[in-house]
Scaffold this active site. Structure first.
Site, PDB file in Angstrom:
ATOM      1  N   CYS A  97       0.839  -1.205   0.000  1.00 18.32           N
ATOM      2  CA  CYS A  97       0.000   0.000   0.000  1.00 18.32           C
ATOM      3  C   CYS A  97       0.875   1.256   0.000  1.00 18.32           C
ATOM      4  CB  CYS A  97      -0.989  -0.062   1.168  1.00 18.32           C
ATOM      5  SG  CYS A  97      -2.400   1.011   0.900  1.00 18.32           S
ATOM      6  N   HIS A 189      -3.257  -5.280   1.577  1.00 16.47           N
ATOM      7  CA  HIS A 189      -2.581  -5.492   2.873  1.00 16.47           C
ATOM      8  C   HIS A 189      -2.552  -6.967   3.291  1.00 16.47           C
ATOM      9  CE1 HIS A 189      -2.244  -1.258   4.269  1.00 16.47           C
ATOM     10  NE2 HIS A 189      -3.249  -1.079   3.435  1.00 16.47           N
ATOM     11  N   GLU A 191      -0.724  -8.295   5.385  1.00 16.05           N
ATOM     12  CA  GLU A 191      -0.354  -8.421   6.803  1.00 16.05           C
ATOM     13  C   GLU A 191      -1.570  -8.436   7.728  1.00 16.05           C
ATOM     14  OE1 GLU A 191      -0.060  -5.910   4.859  1.00 16.05           O
ATOM     15  OE2 GLU A 191      -0.488  -4.029   5.882  1.00 16.05           O
TER      16      GLU A 191
END
Ligand code: GLN
Length: 207
Positions: A97, A189, A191
């Site tokens: 991002c 994302h 994560e």
């Protein structure tokens, strides 16, 4: 009897690998947790000396204009220059991002600070003013047949790629994952989801 222990990471991904996560701002903690769940040693990178001895570096999500300002603070001074040198020398670097914005050579309509390492053009906030995250299954053949849960938070899109850039994933309006040699960009994302396949893909880039 079924074992209740957490699934073990593939042995080739653990042992002696040190991955830094730029911790100036943004969701660096989520990346650190994800890497540690895969058995990887991590370092929160805040100053130039923290870059010494890394096998790879992650630039997390956050606010790219804020990071460009923090970079000029006393403690972090020169950290972009050093990351640039390491990236040019072949260090695996992955931007998620905001990180993909920092990696880009071109940011549409903006002169904000960046690393200019990757031959891509990005459009910031390309999905409009998302107040909440949106999730969309992504078709990314390099990760296998199962769609990857793509979480987009005020995300950019990659609108153009230069030569040597491999497009790994797309949505209707643009590119969401791309690789140029040692550099990886995802506008979503990985994560914040349970799926570890993008982290594993990046760790394989160290080999
Ligand atoms: N909109 C942010 C920027 O332009 C990126 C958002 C994110 O990293 N989640 O810097």
């Amino acid at each position: 009897m079924a074992s209740k222990t957490a699934p073990q990471p593939p042995p080739s991904l653990v042992g002696g690998v040190l991955v830094g996560v730029l911790g100036l701002q943004g969701d660096f903690r989520e990346h650190i947790q994800k890497l540690e769940s895969l058995g990887v040693t991590t370092r929160d990178v805040r100053r130039t000396s923290d870059l010494d001895g890394l096998d790879a570096l992650i630039l997390p999500g956050g606010e790219s204009t804020a990071v460009a300002i923090l970079e000029s603070s006393k403690a972090a001074h020169g950290i972009f220059d050093e990351i640039q040198k390491l990236g040019r020398a072949g260090l695996p670097i992955w931007g998620t991002c905001m990180g993909s914005i920092l990696l880009a050579k071109d940011i549409e309509g903006s002169k904000q600070g960046r690393l200019s390492l990757m031959n891509i053009t990005v459009r910031r906030n390309a999905f409009g003013p998302q107040r909440f995250s949106a999730e969309q299954p992504l078709d990314i053949p390099a990760l296998g047949a199962k769609p990857f849960p793509g979480v987009f938070i005020r995300a950019p899109l990659i609108t153009h790629v230069g030569k040597d850039v491999e497009v790994l994933g797309k949505v209707e309006n643009g590119i969401v994952m791309a690789r140029e040699k040692n550099l990886l960009a995802t506008v979503f994302h990985p994560e914040v989801v349970d799926d570890t396949r993008v982290h594993e893909y990046f760790l394989k880039m160290i080999e």
